[in-house]
Design a protein around this motif. Structure first.
Motif, PDB file in Angstrom:
ATOM      1  N   UNK A 169      25.118  -1.612  16.650  1.00 12.61           N
ATOM      2  CA  UNK A 169      25.035  -1.242  15.172  1.00 12.61           C
ATOM      3  C   UNK A 169      23.449  -1.525  14.825  1.00 12.61           C
ATOM      4  N   UNK A 170      22.980  -0.456  13.905  1.00  9.48           N
ATOM      5  CA  UNK A 170      21.477  -0.586  13.391  1.00  9.48           C
ATOM      6  C   UNK A 170      21.435  -0.573  11.899  1.00  9.48           C
ATOM      7  N   UNK A 171      20.843  -1.922  11.686  1.00 10.63           N
ATOM      8  CA  UNK A 171      20.543  -1.861  10.280  1.00 10.63           C
ATOM      9  C   UNK A 171      19.267  -1.774   9.784  1.00 10.63           C
ATOM     10  N   UNK A 172      19.037  -1.982   8.590  1.00  7.32           N
ATOM     11  CA  UNK A 172      17.554  -1.574   7.951  1.00  7.32           C
ATOM     12  C   UNK A 172      17.250  -2.381   6.738  1.00  7.32           C
ATOM     13  N   UNK A 173      16.090  -2.740   6.416  1.00 12.29           N
ATOM     14  CA  UNK A 173      15.792  -3.401   5.156  1.00 12.29           C
ATOM     15  C   UNK A 173      15.229  -2.377   4.035  1.00 12.29           C
ATOM     16  N   UNK A 174      15.784  -2.884   2.836  1.00 21.47           N
ATOM     17  CA  UNK A 174      15.446  -2.036   1.653  1.00 21.47           C
ATOM     18  C   UNK A 174      15.231  -2.889   0.659  1.00 21.47           C
ATOM     19  N   UNK A 175      14.189  -2.348  -0.357  1.00 23.00           N
ATOM     20  CA  UNK A 175      13.952  -3.107  -1.298  1.00 23.00           C
ATOM     21  C   UNK A 175      14.321  -2.378  -2.881  1.00 23.00           C
ATOM     22  N   UNK A 176      15.036  -3.209  -3.787  1.00 22.90           N
ATOM     23  CA  UNK A 176      15.518  -2.757  -5.051  1.00 22.90           C
ATOM     24  C   UNK A 176      14.945  -3.604  -6.061  1.00 22.90           C
ATOM     25  N   UNK A 177      15.297  -2.995  -7.248  1.00 22.40           N
ATOM     26  CA  UNK A 177      14.650  -3.615  -8.502  1.00 22.40           C
ATOM     27  C   UNK A 177      15.741  -4.354  -9.022  1.00 22.40           C
ATOM     28  N   UNK A 178      15.468  -5.439  -9.686  1.00 24.34           N
ATOM     29  CA  UNK A 178      16.567  -6.094 -10.533  1.00 24.34           C
ATOM     30  C   UNK A 178      17.341  -5.190 -11.188  1.00 24.34           C
ATOM     31  N   UNK A 179      18.789  -5.733 -11.101  1.00 21.99           N
ATOM     32  CA  UNK A 179      19.632  -4.833 -11.737  1.00 21.99           C
ATOM     33  C   UNK A 179      20.342  -3.595 -11.163  1.00 21.99           C
ATOM     34  N   UNK A 180      19.480  -3.125  -9.982  1.00 23.76           N
ATOM     35  CA  UNK A 180      20.019  -2.132  -9.347  1.00 23.76           C
ATOM     36  C   UNK A 180      21.006  -2.535  -8.213  1.00 23.76           C
ATOM     37  N   UNK A 181      21.566  -1.305  -7.696  1.00 21.38           N
ATOM     38  CA  UNK A 181      22.517  -1.444  -6.434  1.00 21.38           C
ATOM     39  C   UNK A 181      22.077  -0.445  -5.446  1.00 21.38           C
ATOM     40  N   UNK A 182      22.470  -0.993  -4.268  1.00 25.31           N
ATOM     41  CA  UNK A 182      22.177   0.132  -3.311  1.00 25.31           C
ATOM     42  C   UNK A 182      23.088   0.188  -1.814  1.00 25.31           C
ATOM     43  N   UNK A 183      23.274   1.341  -1.752  1.00 27.20           N
ATOM     44  CA  UNK A 183      24.186   1.538  -0.379  1.00 27.20           C
ATOM     45  C   UNK A 183      23.703   1.296   0.874  1.00 27.20           C
ATOM     46  N   UNK A 184      24.206   0.436   1.789  1.00 21.66           N
ATOM     47  CA  UNK A 184      23.958  -0.209   2.930  1.00 21.66           C
ATOM     48  C   UNK A 184      24.129   0.930   4.018  1.00 21.66           C
ATOM     49  N   UNK A 185      23.105   1.567   4.432  1.00 14.36           N
ATOM     50  CA  UNK A 185      23.342   2.705   5.190  1.00 14.36           C
ATOM     51  C   UNK A 185      23.541   2.027   6.803  1.00 14.36           C
ATOM     52  N   UNK A 186      24.641   1.840   7.356  1.00 14.15           N
ATOM     53  CA  UNK A 186      24.839   1.448   8.705  1.00 14.15           C
ATOM     54  C   UNK A 186      24.916   2.538   9.683  1.00 14.15           C
ATOM     55  N   UNK A 187      23.998   2.488  10.793  1.00 12.62           N
ATOM     56  CA  UNK A 187      23.997   3.334  11.705  1.00 12.62           C
ATOM     57  C   UNK A 187      24.860   3.058  13.120  1.00 12.62           C
ATOM     58  N   UNK A 188      25.748   3.460  13.280  1.00 16.49           N
ATOM     59  CA  UNK A 188      26.655   3.177  14.560  1.00 16.49           C
ATOM     60  C   UNK A 188      26.430   4.225  15.671  1.00 16.49           C
ATOM     61  N   UNK A 189      25.943   3.330  16.764  1.00 20.35           N
ATOM     62  CA  UNK A 189      25.615   4.359  17.977  1.00 20.35           C
ATOM     63  C   UNK A 189      26.801   3.926  19.197  1.00 20.35           C
ATOM     64  N   UNK A 190      27.371   4.998  19.362  1.00 15.15           N
ATOM     65  CA  UNK A 190      28.582   4.731  20.008  1.00 15.15           C
ATOM     66  C   UNK A 190      29.957   4.927  19.233  1.00 15.15           C
ATOM     67  N   UNK A 191      31.077   4.313  19.826  1.00 15.50           N
ATOM     68  CA  UNK A 191      32.116   4.199  19.011  1.00 15.50           C
ATOM     69  C   UNK A 191      32.718   3.073  18.730  1.00 15.50           C
ATOM     70  N   UNK A 192      33.284   3.000  17.479  1.00 19.59           N
ATOM     71  CA  UNK A 192      33.661   1.610  17.205  1.00 19.59           C
ATOM     72  C   UNK A 192      35.250   1.371  18.003  1.00 19.59           C
ATOM     73  N   UNK A 193      35.205   0.186  18.437  1.00 20.76           N
ATOM     74  CA  UNK A 193      36.842  -0.320  19.087  1.00 20.76           C
ATOM     75  C   UNK A 193      37.540  -1.313  18.114  1.00 20.76           C
ATOM     76  N   UNK A 194      36.751  -1.692  17.320  1.00 23.53           N
ATOM     77  CA  UNK A 194      37.566  -2.550  16.464  1.00 23.53           C
ATOM     78  C   UNK A 194      36.656  -2.348  15.130  1.00 23.53           C
ATOM     79  N   UNK A 195      37.360  -3.362  14.189  1.00 24.50           N
ATOM     80  CA  UNK A 195      37.061  -3.337  12.491  1.00 24.50           C
ATOM     81  C   UNK A 195      35.499  -3.945  12.354  1.00 24.50           C
ATOM     82  N   UNK A 196      34.727  -3.367  11.310  1.00 21.42           N
ATOM     83  CA  UNK A 196      33.659  -3.929  10.869  1.00 21.42           C
ATOM     84  C   UNK A 196      33.916  -5.252   9.941  1.00 21.42           C
ATOM     85  N   UNK A 197      33.104  -6.120   9.916  1.00 23.48           N
ATOM     86  CA  UNK A 197      33.064  -7.439   9.515  1.00 23.48           C
ATOM     87  C   UNK A 197      31.730  -7.701   8.565  1.00 23.48           C
TER      88      UNK A 197
END
Length: 418
Positions: A169-197
């Motif tokens: 799993x590869x995550x990244x940092x992001x900066x937003x302004x107060x009151x904004x929302x952002x989609x967390x763009x998770x990168x999955x390398x390989x194949x998931x064999x179980x649920x995300x949490x």
């Protein structure tokens, strides 16, 4: 007298040793007696002289000679026994004459050693490798290897390499302004064999999806995890930095008489720049105040931007009450095209009212006067001291003398298009 002469001979007893070897089950006849067991037998006989003779009879009964042999052969091999070729496991017997002339039994225990087969499996994660027979394997594969066992027969071992899908799993940092929302763009390398949490789940649109929408009010670190290969756990982190918006303060709504000018001001703590808009048109950038002379009720938009691009927006309404000087009758163009084609070549003010124009000034973006006229005569041809100015936005100021209220000022912008 008769004389009898006696010759006396003393005959010694006769003894003889006889040794007889018998096969098991056979008998020996001697002097009318059958002998079938081993032993020493003394036989008393009468000799021809009438004396006793002793025969020492030694009977030896030879039992069966049994010879056992254990022989192992490999599958596909054979063994010569009793004149025959044998290739199957079993107990075989052969009878031969011994040196004593008796039967000897040879027992053969023939064992056919089958091919020894064994297996071994290796489970690795995707991207890893395992060393088998001096070679590294990273793909899923089944291998067979043959070698000699301790019996000298072929042994086969089967190796199986099982590759479990790995996941990163590869995550990244992001900066937003107060009151904004952002989609967390998770990168999955390989194949998931179980649920995300995901954690924490507050301010997230979902807790087990790959790309939740985050709406934090403060800087927050989100962690996502999932079962990995061979029981480990794959993790990633997202840091969502929340930057504050500028605190924008503006002048209150204004009410002026038609023909008057008004100064609109704003300030913002934490602002990098303050821009003023009329609709979608930019009036002034990085300006804390602007001077305007609207001809009708007008709403101005002021936007403050921080160095991170966060913004705060406000509106200022300027209401017009009456036009005692008929300043609205003074019309100025908002664009000129000084190309000599006879159409819209100059900035000419059209006065259809009673006010008398006493001053016309044109300013460039640095506040320098590029044209000035006292009265209504003439117009600006887009030059300064005979040299054409650069295309762009210029500000004009028109002052008119109104008998009822004195001097009125009209301010606006004109765009030079070439």
């Amino acid at each position: 007298d008769s004389i009898v002469e006696l010759t006396l001979q003393v005959v010694e007893s006769y003894e003889e040793d006889i040794r007889v070897t018998l096969c098991n089950g056979a008998t020996y006849e001697y002097n009318g007696v059958s002998y079938g067991e081993s032993g020493l037998f003394d036989v008393l006989l009468m000799s021809s002289q009438g004396c006793d003779s002793i025969i020492h009879l030694q009977i030896d009964v030879v039992t069966e000679i049994i010879d056992s042999q254990e022989v192992q052969i490999c599958t596909g091999g054979s063994y010569q026994f009793a004149g025959a070729t044998i290739s199957e496991s079993g107990i075989y017997r052969d009878t031969v004459l011994s040196s004593a002339g008796c039967d000897s039994i040879i027992i053969l225990d023939l064992q056919v050693v089958t091919t020894i087969e064994s297996s071994e499996s290796f489970t690795i994660c995707e991207g890893d490798s395992v060393l088998i027979g001096g070679i590294y394997y990273s793909d899923q594969v089944i291998l067979r290897d043959t070698f000699l066992s301790t019996q000298g027969c072929d042994s086969v071992i089967t190796y199986e390499v099982i590759v479990q899908p790995g996941v990163q799993l590869v995550g990244s940092d992001v900066t937003i302004c107060e009151g904004e929302s952002v989609e967390l763009d998770l990168q999955v390398i390989g194949s998931l064999i179980g649920p995300l949490s995901w954690s924490p789940t507050e301010d997230l649109s979902c807790s087990d999806c790959p790309n939740p929408v985050a709406n934090p009010t403060i800087t927050t670190i989100y962690e996502v995890s999932t079962p990995g290969c061979l029981g480990d756990t794959a993790k990633a982190e997202f840091t969502v930095v929340v930057e504050p918006n500028p605190e924008l303060v503006t002048v209150e709504d204004q009410r002026i008489i038609l023909g008057e000018s008004v100064t609109l001001s704003a300030s913002a703590e934490g602002a990098f720049t303050i821009d003023w808009y009329l609709g979608e048109d930019l009036l002034c950038t990085n300006c804390e105040s602007i001077l305007q002379q609207p001809q009708e009720n007008t709403t101005y938009i002021v936007t403050a931007y921080s160095e991170f691009g966060c913004s705060a927006e406000a509106e200022v309404l300027v209401e017009i009450s009456g036009d005692p000087c008929d300043i609205g009758a003074i019309k100025a163009p908002n664009a000129i095209t000084p190309n000599g084609d006879g159409f819209n070549d100059a900035f000419i003010v059209n006065n259809e009212g009673d006010a008398q124009i006493i001053l016309i000034q044109i300013f460039n973006r640095w506040g320098e006067i590029v044209f000035e006229s006292h009265g209504e005569d003439g117009g600006w041809d887009g030059t300064i001291r005979g040299v054409a100015v650069n295309p762009g936005v210029y500000m004009y100021l028109i002052q008119a003398d109104c008998a009822e209220i004195g001097t009125a000022t009209l301010v606006g912008n004109v765009t030079v298009i070439r």
